[in-house]
Motif scaffolding. Structure first.
Motif, PDB file in Angstrom:
ATOM      1  N   GLU A  11      -2.690  -2.798   0.725  1.00  0.00           N
ATOM      2  CA  GLU A  11      -1.352  -3.361   0.823  1.00  0.00           C
ATOM      3  C   GLU A  11      -1.142  -4.276  -0.374  1.00  0.00           C
ATOM      4  O   GLU A  11      -1.986  -5.117  -0.674  1.00  0.00           O
ATOM      5  CB  GLU A  11      -1.200  -4.149   2.113  1.00  0.00           C
TER       6      GLU A  11
ATOM      7  N   SER B 142       4.769  -5.025   6.682  1.00  0.00           N
ATOM      8  CA  SER B 142       3.314  -4.933   6.739  1.00  0.00           C
ATOM      9  C   SER B 142       2.907  -4.491   8.142  1.00  0.00           C
ATOM     10  O   SER B 142       3.644  -4.696   9.111  1.00  0.00           O
ATOM     11  CB  SER B 142       2.710  -6.295   6.402  1.00  0.00           C
TER      12      SER B 142
ATOM     13  N   ILE C   3       2.201   0.080   0.181  1.00  0.00           N
ATOM     14  CA  ILE C   3       0.896   0.585   0.615  1.00  0.00           C
ATOM     15  C   ILE C   3       0.484   1.687  -0.357  1.00  0.00           C
ATOM     16  O   ILE C   3       1.243   2.636  -0.576  1.00  0.00           O
ATOM     17  CB  ILE C   3       0.939   1.162   2.041  1.00  0.00           C
TER      18      ILE C   3
END
Length: 339
Positions: free
Chosen positions: A144, A54, A90
């Motif tokens: 995300e 992330s 993503i």
């Protein structure tokens, strides 16, 4: 928007005005039911990337600038793709923003997304925080996606999160504690770790017994196991006045080794007598931390934060029907009724 408009959350008619002005645009025509009473559903675009970590782009950088550092491979959402639990992705969002001065936004998972333990956060260029969209932002949006318990099937157009727009800095009108109901014989569900894939565009299409086990607390108590995912219900009905909206936020972790980890939007009219004569419970998505924790009936697990709308919405929650209208303890819309 003008200077005389009070600070607050924008209702559906103001969101539709922003769409008409081009402040909210899309690569494809908007769906007829995409604008909710006080929020806008966002739709996945054509591409999603499996990433190794992330990230936040930070000031002066675009999401695509950072993608080259973390992307592992690309998937085509026009053909549908399975997003594996335990992995991070993503995805492009079809909608993009060109917000006027004074207008900001905040993203949040849709209720159905949180109830299947899919962690979703909004990303924008130059952002230093997830979900918050800066005033006057001009650019694309990304999401995300991190499935935690179940692998999920998504495709172009799947709606995982929603956008709430606001003018100025709305005052906090009220904050109320939310307790958990562990008094009934069937008080909740726990996700099965090695279940099949959930198609997130398929309503009433999955047998809940393949994905969940029923919880029957003893003496009004429930032992939360570390790393497990639970669906529980609020002790009391939740009511959102028609001129307000609310967000469920997690309580201070110091009160217990658990977290209601999906902050949820509640639209104006949810559970209100005007639209829901029998009231509605709040569904709680709970995950324990590293230590087992004994949860008690009525224990506070979250808080509702109320904010004003700039105007009464032209439609209220549940007027056209909703899967979660008059809900009690209820799984997401992807599952058939428990029998």
């Amino acid at each position: 928007m003008n200077d005389v408009t009070p600070a607050g959350i924008l209702p559906c008619q103001s969101i539709e005005a922003l769409i008409a002005q081009g402040a909210i645009a899309s690569l494809t025509p908007f769906d007829a039911d995409q604008v909710q009473p006080a929020s806008l559903d966002l739709r996945l675009g054509e591409r999603v990337w499996r990433v190794r970590a992330s990230f936040l782009p930070g000031m002066g950088r675009k999401v695509t600038d950072r993608m080259a550092d973390v992307a592992m491979h690309e998937l085509d959402l026009t053909k549908g793709a399975v997003l594996e639990r335990g992995c991070v992705y993503i995805a492009e969002v079809q909608e993009r923003l060109k917000l006027p001065a004074g207008i900001a936004a905040r993203g949040n998972p849709k209720s159905s997304t949180g109830r299947v333990d899919v962690f979703v956060r909004l990303l924008t260029d130059h952002s230093r925080a997830f979900d918050d969209v800066a005033e006057g932002y001009d650019g694309p949006m990304y999401v995300e996606i991190a499935p935690q318990t179940f692998s999920v099937l998504v495709r172009t157009g799947t709606r995982l999160n929603q956008l709430r727009l606001k003018q100025g800095k709305p005052p906090l009108l009220d904050t109320r504690s939310v307790g958990v109901d562990l008094s009934a014989g069937m008080a909740g569900f726990r996700g099965r770790r090695h279940a099949g894939v959930i198609d997130l565009d398929k309503e009433d299409g999955h047998d809940p017994r393949d994905f969940w086990e029923v919880l029957e607390p003893r003496r009004g108590e429930l032992l939360l196991d570390p790393g497990e995912f639970y669906i529980l219900a609020s002790k009391d009905d939740i009511e959102i006045p028609v001129l307000q909206a609310a967000e469920m936020t997690p309580i201070d972790p110091s009160v217990g080794e658990f977290r209601v980890h999906y902050a949820g939007f509640f639209d104006p009219g949810f559970g209100a007598a005007e639209t829901d004569s029998r009231g509605s419970k709040g569904v709680l998505e709970v995950r324990s931390h590293e230590t087992p924790f004994l949860l008690e009936d009525g224990q506070t697990v979250a808080r509702l934060v109320y904010e004003p709308l700039t105007a009464r919405p032209t439609r209220l929650y549940g007027e056209d029907g909703s899967h979660y209208l008059r809900q009690g303890l209820k799984l997401s819309k992807h599952f058939k009724a428990w029998k």
